[in-house]
Design a protein around this motif. Sequence first.
Motif, short mmCIF file in Angstrom:
data_model
loop_
_atom_site.label_atom_id
_atom_site.label_comp_id
_atom_site.label_asym_id
_atom_site.label_seq_id
_atom_site.Cartn_x
_atom_site.Cartn_y
_atom_site.Cartn_z
N GLU A 116 0.72 -1.02 0.03
CA GLU A 116 0.11 -0.02 -0.02
C GLU A 116 0.79 1.26 0.01
N ASP A 117 1.82 1.38 0.84
CA ASP A 117 2.73 2.35 0.91
C ASP A 117 3.36 2.71 -0.45
N PHE A 119 2.02 2.40 -3.48
CA PHE A 119 0.92 2.55 -4.75
C PHE A 119 1.45 3.61 -5.62
N THR A 151 -1.49 -6.68 1.44
CA THR A 151 -2.42 -5.85 0.64
C THR A 151 -3.77 -6.45 0.12
N ASN A 156 -9.93 -2.15 2.08
CA ASN A 156 -9.71 -0.75 1.71
C ASN A 156 -8.65 -0.39 0.91
N SER A 157 -7.47 -1.16 1.05
CA SER A 157 -6.38 -1.09 0.20
C SER A 157 -6.63 -1.57 -1.31
N GLU A 159 -9.54 -1.24 -2.72
CA GLU A 159 -10.51 -0.08 -3.24
C GLU A 159 -9.61 0.86 -3.78
N LEU A 160 -8.70 1.16 -2.96
CA LEU A 160 -7.65 2.28 -3.22
C LEU A 160 -6.97 2.10 -4.29
N LEU A 161 -6.52 0.63 -4.67
CA LEU A 161 -5.67 0.41 -5.82
C LEU A 161 -6.53 0.62 -7.00
N GLU A 163 -8.96 2.21 -7.84
CA GLU A 163 -9.27 3.51 -8.04
C GLU A 163 -8.08 4.28 -8.82
N LYS A 164 -6.79 3.71 -8.41
CA LYS A 164 -5.65 4.52 -8.88
C LYS A 164 -5.23 3.79 -9.99
#
Length: 398
Positions: A116-117, A119, A151, A156-157, A159-161, A163-164
């Motif tokens: 995650e850190d 991404f 990850t 949450n990770s 969903e964030l991934l 999106e990116k």
Amino acid sequence: MELYLQLGHGMMKLSLDLIKSWGTGNVILSPVNMKQDRIESFSHQIQSVGGEVLFDPQMFYPKEGHSKLQAYDYWPDPTTSITTESTHRNIDKEILRLNKKINSSQIILPGVEFAEDQFFSKIKWMDESAQYFSSRTDKPILGTLCLYPETIRNSNSIELLVEKLKNIPVSGFYIIPHPSNGEYIVSDLNWMIGILKLITCLKLNHKTVILGYSNHQGLIYSLAHADAIASGTYMNTRSFMPEKFKSHKDDDIKHKSTWYYLPTAFSEYKAALLDVAMQRGFLDIFEPQGEFKNPYSEMLFKGAQPSSTNYNETNSFKHYLHCLRIQCEMLSGLGYQETLAAYEFMLNNAENQIDVLKKHGMSGQNRGFAPAIEANRVAMCANDEDYGFKLNLEWNSL
């Protein structure tokens, strides 16, 4: 969902045999298992029997890559940063050149394992590669997602991934999932929920999704409309093992027990157990039925003691991959609800067969599916609750 062959140690002839037998198929080439000067000729052999090839750069660990990987022209000098413009450009240039030489059907971008850190930096690096390739080829481009288990376990990770990743100019993604706790058959509920969520979200964004280093547990990915899983012979082609790509020593392939895959039980059993099954009068439980019948394992069920037949390691591998391909086909071409029902039936049937064999003292040990049944069932239900409506609505367009 299709089955791709994940090339591994000693798989060249086996892959040719299977593709020739099937008349079609995809092979993902492995540089850690093949010298650069053999790639082109082998690719042409696969294509001559009806197959297609993809090339996996295997740049998961660019600073500590296997010595065989470092021998490739695209591999960066360990003392330089892959984010340096000149280094990055050379990596992409050489990988594109190699893909052109072998006439690959799709191009797999280089990808580093990340959490995650990382991404932002790793996705930026992928985006730059995607821009380079998309301006120089019309072939489908797949971004590599090599992800830490932590990850995958974090909703949450995921969903964030996703999106990116939305705006990366690729047609899809080649996912290398690092299994939880290094398990061959994963029993971690959150990991199974996470990987199915990742595939689903990418598919709902209309991306191609291919899962590398998979085994029969990956049949559940059909519920997210995954395009393919890739599998091979030894365990390190069926489950991602980082050490295979980091070691500077030659591959240490240890030939141990020969295994037999019982597709209806989602489990593998040592072939030696079939002698016991024959002596005890229940060998018929192991015999493939219907479309699972194949020439690679038929000798085990013709009346002779199984251990006295010519069933060997090669037969074991071909039997496994043939059956897995059939299972992928059984979960293809259906609607969402039909796929869900078909997989649930297969999972319940596997649980029943495992219980029957357990009463006879038969265990698949670390290749048995029993520990994963709960994880797969929970993931199946969770994904249906979260995304079932959308999947059902958009299934035919995914």
